[in-house]
Design an enzyme around this catalytic site. Sequence first.
Site, PDB file in Angstrom:
ATOM      1  CB  SER A  10      -0.874   0.099   1.161  1.00  0.00           C
ATOM      2  OG  SER A  10      -1.488   1.360   1.269  1.00  0.00           O
TER       3      SER A  10
ATOM      4  CG  HIS B 171      -3.821  -1.532  -1.949  1.00  0.00           C
ATOM      5  ND1 HIS B 171      -4.957  -1.945  -2.252  1.00  0.00           N
ATOM      6  CD2 HIS B 171      -4.506  -0.744  -0.929  1.00  0.00           C
ATOM      7  CE1 HIS B 171      -5.956  -1.688  -1.655  1.00  0.00           C
ATOM      8  NE2 HIS B 171      -5.753  -0.800  -0.532  1.00  0.00           N
TER       9      HIS B 171
ATOM     10  CG  ASP C 269      -5.209   2.709   0.516  1.00  0.00           C
ATOM     11  OD1 ASP C 269      -6.144   1.789   0.243  1.00  0.00           O
ATOM     12  OD2 ASP C 269      -4.143   2.090   0.930  1.00  0.00           O
TER      13      ASP C 269
ATOM     14  CG  MET D 178      -8.495   7.358   2.270  1.00  0.00           C
ATOM     15  SD  MET D 178      -7.618   7.460   3.925  1.00  0.00           S
ATOM     16  CE  MET D 178      -6.795   5.717   3.864  1.00  0.00           C
TER      17      MET D 178
ATOM     18  CG  HIS E  55      -9.125   0.377  -1.097  1.00  0.00           C
ATOM     19  ND1 HIS E  55      -8.872   0.160   0.109  1.00  0.00           N
ATOM     20  CD2 HIS E  55     -10.629   0.737  -1.102  1.00  0.00           C
ATOM     21  CE1 HIS E  55      -9.702   0.005   0.964  1.00  0.00           C
ATOM     22  NE2 HIS E  55     -10.966   0.413   0.223  1.00  0.00           N
TER      23      HIS E  55
ATOM     24  CG  MET F 293     -11.382   3.469   1.634  1.00  0.00           C
ATOM     25  SD  MET F 293      -9.883   3.377   2.503  1.00  0.00           S
ATOM     26  CE  MET F 293      -8.576   3.520   1.078  1.00  0.00           C
TER      27      MET F 293
ATOM     28  CG  MET G 129     -12.393  -2.350   4.156  1.00  0.00           C
ATOM     29  SD  MET G 129     -10.780  -2.054   3.476  1.00  0.00           S
ATOM     30  CE  MET G 129      -9.870  -1.450   4.476  1.00  0.00           C
TER      31      MET G 129
ATOM     32  N   GLY H 155      -9.277   4.296   6.636  1.00  0.00           N
ATOM     33  CA  GLY H 155      -9.212   5.377   6.858  1.00  0.00           C
ATOM     34  C   GLY H 155      -7.773   5.901   7.220  1.00  0.00           C
TER      35      GLY H 155
ATOM     36  N   GLY I 121      -3.546   3.890   7.743  1.00  0.00           N
ATOM     37  CA  GLY I 121      -2.638   2.898   7.928  1.00  0.00           C
ATOM     38  C   GLY I 121      -2.271   2.707   9.225  1.00  0.00           C
ATOM     39  N   GLY I 122      -1.569   1.477   9.507  1.00  0.00           N
ATOM     40  CA  GLY I 122      -1.108   1.187  10.566  1.00  0.00           C
ATOM     41  C   GLY I 122      -1.897   0.688  11.725  1.00  0.00           C
TER      42      GLY I 122
ATOM     43  CG  ASP J  15      -6.697  -2.475   2.513  1.00  0.00           C
ATOM     44  OD1 ASP J  15      -5.572  -2.552   2.904  1.00  0.00           O
ATOM     45  OD2 ASP J  15      -7.165  -1.757   1.755  1.00  0.00           O
TER      46      ASP J  15
ATOM     47  N   GLY K  76      -3.741  -4.060   8.359  1.00  0.00           N
ATOM     48  CA  GLY K  76      -3.114  -4.766   9.677  1.00  0.00           C
ATOM     49  C   GLY K  76      -2.394  -6.159   9.125  1.00  0.00           C
TER      50      GLY K  76
ATOM     51  N   GLY L 155       0.602  -2.313   4.084  1.00  0.00           N
ATOM     52  CA  GLY L 155       1.384  -1.007   4.197  1.00  0.00           C
ATOM     53  C   GLY L 155       2.602  -0.815   5.190  1.00  0.00           C
TER      54      GLY L 155
HETATM   55  C1  DX5 Z   1      -6.734   1.616   5.156  1.00  0.00           C
HETATM   56  C2  DX5 Z   1      -6.080   1.428   3.821  1.00  0.00           C
HETATM   57  C3  DX5 Z   1      -5.304   0.305   3.538  1.00  0.00           C
HETATM   58  C4  DX5 Z   1      -3.960   0.609   4.345  1.00  0.00           C
HETATM   59  C5  DX5 Z   1      -3.430  -0.410   4.783  1.00  0.00           C
HETATM   60  O1  DX5 Z   1      -7.958   2.194   4.873  1.00  0.00           O
HETATM   61  O2  DX5 Z   1      -7.155   0.886   2.821  1.00  0.00           O
HETATM   62  O3  DX5 Z   1      -4.893  -0.032   2.287  1.00  0.00           O
HETATM   63  O4  DX5 Z   1      -3.119   1.447   3.623  1.00  0.00           O
HETATM   64  O5  DX5 Z   1      -2.310  -0.079   5.736  1.00  0.00           O
HETATM   65  P1  DX5 Z   1      -1.722  -1.057   6.870  1.00  0.00           P
HETATM   66  O6  DX5 Z   1      -0.928  -2.219   6.116  1.00  0.00           O
HETATM   67  O7  DX5 Z   1      -0.447  -0.315   7.742  1.00  0.00           O
HETATM   68  O8  DX5 Z   1      -2.795  -1.441   7.806  1.00  0.00           O
HETATM   69 ZN    ZN Z   2      -6.598   0.113   0.801  1.00  0.00          ZN
END
Ligand code: DX5
Ligand code: ZN
Length: 216
Positions: A8, A33, A35, A37, A66, A68, A137, A142, A144-145, A175, A177, A197
């Site tokens: 990601s 990937h 994202d 938002m 992706h 959002m 999901m 929203g 990462g991490g 997608d 964690g 990510g």
């Molecule tokens: C979250 C995103 C994910 C995110 C994943 O809203 O859709 O793609 O980047 O990040 P990690 O792998 O850090 O959870």
């Molecule tokens: Zn994503």
Amino acid sequence: MQHLIAPSVLAADFANLQRDVEMINNSEADWFHIDVMDGLFVPNISFGMPVIKAIKKHAAKTMDVHLMIMDPDRYISDFKNVGADILTVHYEACTHLHRTLQAIKAEGMQAGVALNPHTPIAVLEDVIRDIDLVCLMSVNPGFGGQSFIENTYKKIIQLKDLIEKSGAPTKIEIDGGVNDQNAGKLLAAGADVLVAGSFVFKSENPTETIAKLKRV
Ligand code: DX5
Ligand code: ZN
């Protein structure tokens, strides 16, 4: 089919984006990937068309975008124009999901549907044959991490069952964690594509981390 890895870009260093894109090009990763938002569907704003266009200029692999965002129909052809190969919309953001999926395919892209952690698999029953990729999901979208939500395993098994019964060639993507602790169990449950990510970009050697996920 061997599973696919989709790093990601949200977790990349945006001030060194070309370097991080080249790292993915030269790694065992399969997809980018991306994202998007809108600050409305999710409580965060990431990036839009100019940044995706800049990534596409250097990216040598499939662009898995992706969305959002609310009411994604407004931008389907724009995402095609900036280089999306797969366009995933959220079930929760589409009033006329079937129509949206047809519009994505009419642009020559593969059509994906993402489900939030609280959305049951059963809502896809009547549309599964029209979906190339379901993105489950495993965190609330929203950011990462975040930590992986354990209920995801059960959903993968239910989705796999639905896909097999329908005879559709739909892929299952996970997608949020994802790391080396849960990857094996996700694949055993039926996942085809792992998005990662933070686990990739916050690691000491992202190329090696991608290889590790590929070899699970
Ligand atoms: C979250 C995103 C994910 C995110 C994943 O809203 O859709 O793609 O980047 O990040 P990690 O792998 O850090 O959870
Ligand atoms: Zn994503």
